[in-house]
Scaffold this active site. Structure first.
Site, PDB file in Angstrom:
ATOM      1  N   HIS A   1       1.295   3.769   6.044  1.00  0.00           N
ATOM      2  CA  HIS A   1       2.246   4.026   4.953  1.00  0.00           C
ATOM      3  C   HIS A   1       3.195   2.829   4.874  1.00  0.00           C
ATOM      4  CE1 HIS A   1       5.271   7.060   2.973  1.00  0.00           C
ATOM      5  NE2 HIS A   1       5.308   5.887   2.410  1.00  0.00           N
TER       6      HIS A   1
ATOM      7  N   GLU B   1       6.441  -1.106  -0.799  1.00  0.00           N
ATOM      8  CA  GLU B   1       6.712  -1.182   0.643  1.00  0.00           C
ATOM      9  C   GLU B   1       7.409  -2.498   0.990  1.00  0.00           C
ATOM     10  OE1 GLU B   1       6.451   1.274   2.966  1.00  0.00           O
ATOM     11  OE2 GLU B   1       5.985   2.497   1.222  1.00  0.00           O
TER      12      GLU B   1
ATOM     13  N   HIS C   1      11.251  -2.035   2.037  1.00  0.00           N
ATOM     14  CA  HIS C   1      11.365  -2.121   3.502  1.00  0.00           C
ATOM     15  C   HIS C   1      11.102  -3.521   4.062  1.00  0.00           C
ATOM     16  CE1 HIS C   1      11.290   2.288   3.441  1.00  0.00           C
ATOM     17  NE2 HIS C   1      10.248   2.205   2.630  1.00  0.00           N
TER      18      HIS C   1
END
Ligand SMILES: *[C@@H]1O[C@H](CO)[C@@H](O)[C@H](O)[C@H]1NC(C)=O
Ligand SMILES: *[C@@H]1O[C@H](CO)[C@@H](O)[C@H](O)[C@H]1NC(C)=O
Ligand SMILES: *[C@@H]1O[C@H](CO)[C@@H](O)[C@H](O)[C@H]1NC(C)=O
Ligand SMILES: *[C@@H]1O[C@H](CO)[C@@H](O)[C@H](O)[C@H]1NC(C)=O
Length: 243
Positions: free
Chosen positions: A61, A115, A119
């Site tokens: 993920h 992503e 992040h």
């Protein structure tokens, strides 16, 4: 009386200052979040979102900078590094295999772009994740090192049955070196295993995961569920399984 008020004011001012510093403190750990694709599709399909399971393997993920005390992770850090798909072109085969987009309606690169932007850009202060290419490559590497599918199967935990949560956590702790956080989705009176979070320090040494003291509002229907697990967790073989 006056003294008390003064003390109260001091505490209050100190509180405000320390809050400011808490907000700016440098993050100190990574969380590698792995998804069981069958569970993700089960829940997406219940929400009428088209979802595919490319392969029944634990998939990535994301790799998220975070705080070892469980505080809410930093997000959207250095906006000066927008996602550039050309940077990861040499990793496409591996990304499609281990970090796939399960939602065919979503453009191919959107998941990776998210992503990275939410992040990955926070991780550029660490050498091994200092660029977009390095971030994705390092995350692929960490997934291979922390091969949770093999760790579970060598402990006799394979898809198609329910297991005690403590057995799942124990196997993962022995296999990775740190207490993981296991998350589930609850449906049909069963708690389906959804995600495994492996926590690491900034040198990628696995540590025990903290209890998160940051619970975001319920996740979008296009993401794997992230509820706390019950005592028994179901590890599904197929999203069509009914028990
Ligand atoms: C991060 O950016 C996204 C997209 O711009 C935005 O929706 C989200 O609210 C931001 N999150 C934070 C914590 O700033
Ligand atoms: C990814 O990292 C590995 C080392 O773990 C290295 O051998 C490989 O060349 C890197 N791949 C790319 C495309 O940079
Ligand atoms: C879930 O449990 C309730 C209460 O025991 C029962 O009535 C219901 O039929 C169960 N549902 C499923 C899908 O097993
Ligand atoms: C991570 O943990 C290892 C082993 O405890 C330690 O040697 C290393 O210095 C730690 N790294 C950081 C950045 O704290």
């Amino acid at each position: 009386m006056k003294m008390k008020k003064l003390i109260a004011q001091c505490i209050c001012i100190f509180g405000i200052i320390s809050t400011v510093y808490t907000g700016e403190k440098e993050w100190d750990s990574f969380v590698l979040t792995l998804t069981w694709p069958v569970t993700m599709c089960k829940f997406c399909n219940l929400a009428n979102k088209k979802c595919v399971v490319p392969a029944k393997i634990w998939e990535i993920h994301g790799l998220w900078p975070g705080y070892s005390n469980g505080d809410c992770a930093p997000r959207n850090c250095s906006i000066s590094h927008p996602f550039n798909k050309d940077e990861i072109k040499d990793l496409l085969d591996q990304l499609n295999k281990y970090w796939p987009n399960q939602l065919p309606k979503r453009p191919q690169y959107d998941f990776w772009a998210h992503e990275w932007e939410a992040h990955g850009r926070c991780a550029t202060i660490v050498k091994d994740t200092g660029t977009e290419l390095k971030y994705f490559n390092k995350t692929l590497d960490l997934r291979l090192i922390n091969d949770v599918g093999s760790i579970l199967s060598s402990a006799g935990i394979s898809p198609g049955k329910s297991y005690e949560l403590t057995a799942v956590e124990g196997a993962l702790k022995r296999g990775t070196g740190g207490q993981p956080l296991v998350l589930c989705g609850n449906v049909e009176n069963k708690t389906w295993i959804s995600e495994i979070l492996i926590c690491m320090n900034k040198s990628f040494k696995v540590t025990d995961c903290p209890q998160p003291n940051c619970r975001p509002k319920s996740r979008k229907k296009t993401l794997p569920p992230d509820d706390p697990c019950e005592e028994m967790v179901f590890y599904p073989e197929s999203e069509k399984e009914l028990y």
